[in-house]
Design a protein around this motif. Structure first.
Motif, PDB file in Angstrom:
ATOM      1  N   ILE A 212     -11.061   1.063  -5.625  1.00 49.13           N
ATOM      2  CA  ILE A 212     -10.245   1.447  -4.451  1.00 49.13           C
ATOM      3  C   ILE A 212     -10.338   0.316  -3.430  1.00 49.13           C
TER       4      ILE A 212
ATOM      5  N   ILE B 106      -3.802  -0.197  -0.869  1.00 52.09           N
ATOM      6  CA  ILE B 106      -2.755   0.309   0.038  1.00 52.09           C
ATOM      7  C   ILE B 106      -1.768  -0.780   0.453  1.00 52.09           C
TER       8      ILE B 106
ATOM      9  N   VAL C 165     -14.435  -0.548   2.142  1.00 55.40           N
ATOM     10  CA  VAL C 165     -13.217   0.246   2.364  1.00 55.40           C
ATOM     11  C   VAL C 165     -13.555   1.487   3.208  1.00 55.40           C
TER      12      VAL C 165
ATOM     13  N   THR D  81     -10.035  10.870   5.312  1.00 56.96           N
ATOM     14  CA  THR D  81      -9.490  10.070   4.200  1.00 56.96           C
ATOM     15  C   THR D  81     -10.600   9.843   3.176  1.00 56.96           C
TER      16      THR D  81
HETATM   17  C1  LIG Z   1     -12.079  -4.794   4.191  1.00 57.29           C
HETATM   18  S1  LIG Z   1     -11.012  -4.957   2.827  1.00 57.29           S
HETATM   19  C2  LIG Z   1     -12.196  -5.080   1.507  1.00 57.29           C
HETATM   20  C3  LIG Z   1     -11.619  -5.757   0.303  1.00 57.29           C
HETATM   21  C4  LIG Z   1     -12.543  -5.857  -0.905  1.00 57.29           C
HETATM   22  N1  LIG Z   1     -12.977  -4.562  -1.377  1.00 57.29           N
HETATM   23  C5  LIG Z   1     -13.735  -6.714  -0.591  1.00 57.29           C
HETATM   24  O1  LIG Z   1     -14.792  -6.176  -0.252  1.00 57.29           O
HETATM   25  O2  LIG Z   1     -13.597  -7.953  -0.655  1.00 57.29           O
HETATM   26  C6  LIG Z   1     -10.375  -3.310   2.624  1.00 57.29           C
HETATM   27  C7  LIG Z   1      -9.268  -3.215   1.596  1.00 57.29           C
HETATM   28  O3  LIG Z   1      -8.964  -1.840   1.389  1.00 57.29           O
HETATM   29  C8  LIG Z   1      -7.557  -1.644   1.475  1.00 57.29           C
HETATM   30  N2  LIG Z   1      -7.356  -0.272   1.959  1.00 57.29           N
HETATM   31  C9  LIG Z   1      -7.462   0.173   3.239  1.00 57.29           C
HETATM   32  N3  LIG Z   1      -7.240   1.496   3.304  1.00 57.29           N
HETATM   33  C10 LIG Z   1      -7.011   1.900   2.018  1.00 57.29           C
HETATM   34  C11 LIG Z   1      -6.723   3.166   1.433  1.00 57.29           C
HETATM   35  N4  LIG Z   1      -6.652   4.269   2.178  1.00 57.29           N
HETATM   36  N5  LIG Z   1      -6.533   3.219   0.104  1.00 57.29           N
HETATM   37  C12 LIG Z   1      -6.606   2.105  -0.653  1.00 57.29           C
HETATM   38  N6  LIG Z   1      -6.857   0.873  -0.153  1.00 57.29           N
HETATM   39  C13 LIG Z   1      -7.073   0.778   1.168  1.00 57.29           C
HETATM   40  C14 LIG Z   1      -7.092  -2.721   2.441  1.00 57.29           C
HETATM   41  O4  LIG Z   1      -5.707  -3.007   2.283  1.00 57.29           O
HETATM   42  C15 LIG Z   1      -7.986  -3.883   2.036  1.00 57.29           C
HETATM   43  O5  LIG Z   1      -7.438  -4.623   0.992  1.00 57.29           O
END
Ligand SMILES: C[S@@+](CC[C@H](N)C(=O)[O-])C[C@H]1O[C@@H](n2cnc3c(N)ncnc32)[C@H](O)[C@@H]1O
Length: 261
Positions: free
Chosen positions: A102, A127, A167, A175
């Motif tokens: 996710i 997302i 995330v 959520t």
């Molecule tokens: C802070 S980034 C972390 C990215 C990756 N997991 C890392 O640690 O390098 C958060 C990611 O989660 C995605 N995201 C945010 N809310 C989300 C949701 N409700 N469902 C799925 N993805 C989500 C964002 O678009 C982003 O790509």
């Protein structure tokens, strides 16, 4: 010391900028006016940076976008440390056939997990559609339709490892609770779950003040006891937990749970 325990020490000092903002707003308050910070430009973790700029910076350094972010935030090797910890906990057995991630963002954990196992199926729920499309082009992953709180396209009991990094520290409490129910549903018997959240033990007064001082407003707070009880009630056992500095700032608590076989 945690945020809901009274502190015998002096409260942390406000920065000069915040003291000035408060003084101006006290004066303006009489007229029903409040000074607010200017609207946001594109940022990544609070840095003024677009995704295109990140991709250029990564290319110039010969790094993946995720590894480049770690360098920019002064934490090279952070994700590798987390993945090594997951491995030590048993959550990255090379025999795992199905993985669901996710919020994979830059794809750093796809890269690191795939260096240790080659699942038959690696699903992602991201997302941001442009990120999901980029990851599908770059890695053998399936970008599932993402509504932001369910894993509807994934069959019940079908996933050997469900994971999320950085995330649930940003997404709202409900959520996350909705996602936790879905995680419990899709995890296969004997399957693994790994994610990080912010619990109150990650928020001492200085860390909390640093969050307030920052331009970031996404922090989501969870009760550790609620997480433990939720997964226990859904047939999981806690395998390991650790505290870890977040990429941008502050700290989070990581968990590895395993569903009973
Ligand atoms: C802070 S980034 C972390 C990215 C990756 N997991 C890392 O640690 O390098 C958060 C990611 O989660 C995605 N995201 C945010 N809310 C989300 C949701 N409700 N469902 C799925 N993805 C989500 C964002 O678009 C982003 O790509």
């Amino acid at each position: 010391m945690t945020i809901d325990e009274p502190s015998p020490a002096q409260p942390p000092k406000l920065s000069a900028r915040r003291r000035i903002e408060r003084a101006i707003n006290r004066g303006l308050g009489r007229f029903g006016i409040k000074l607010v910070r200017q609207g946001r430009t594109q940022t990544i973790g609070g840095r003024r940076m677009s995704e295109a700029q990140l991709l250029r910076a990564a290319r110039a350094r010969g790094l993946s976008p995720g590894a480049c972010l770690e360098e920019l935030f002064g934490r090279p090797g952070r994700a590798e440390e987390i993945v090594a910890w997951m491995h030590a906990a048993g959550a990255l057995d090379p025999r795992l056939a199905t993985v669901c991630e996710i919020g994979p963002g830059s794809g750093l954990y796809i890269q690191l997990v795939r260096a240790r196992l080659q699942p038959m199926r690696y699903e992602i729920y991201e997302i941001a559609p442009q990120r999901a499309a980029y990851l599908e082009r770059r890695y053998p992953v399936i970008a599932q339709p993402t509504d932001g709180e369910t894993l509807t396209a994934t069959e019940t009991g079908s996933i050997d490892l469900v994971h999320a990094h950085g995330v649930f520290v940003t997404t709202p409490f409900l959520t996350n609770c909705a996602y936790f129910e879905e995680i419990a549903r899709v995890t296969a018997p004997g399957g693994w779950v790994c994610f990080d959240i912010v619990t109150k033990d990650c928020l001492d007064p200085d860390t909390l003040e640093a969050w307030i001082e920052s331009p970031l407003r996404y922090l989501s707070l969870h009760s550790r006891a609620h997480i433990d009880r939720f997964f226990e009630r859904h047939g999981f056992e806690l395998v390991d937990t650790m505290e870890m500095p977040l990429l941008v700032q502050g700290r989070a608590r990581y968990f590895v749970f395993r569903k009973s076989a």
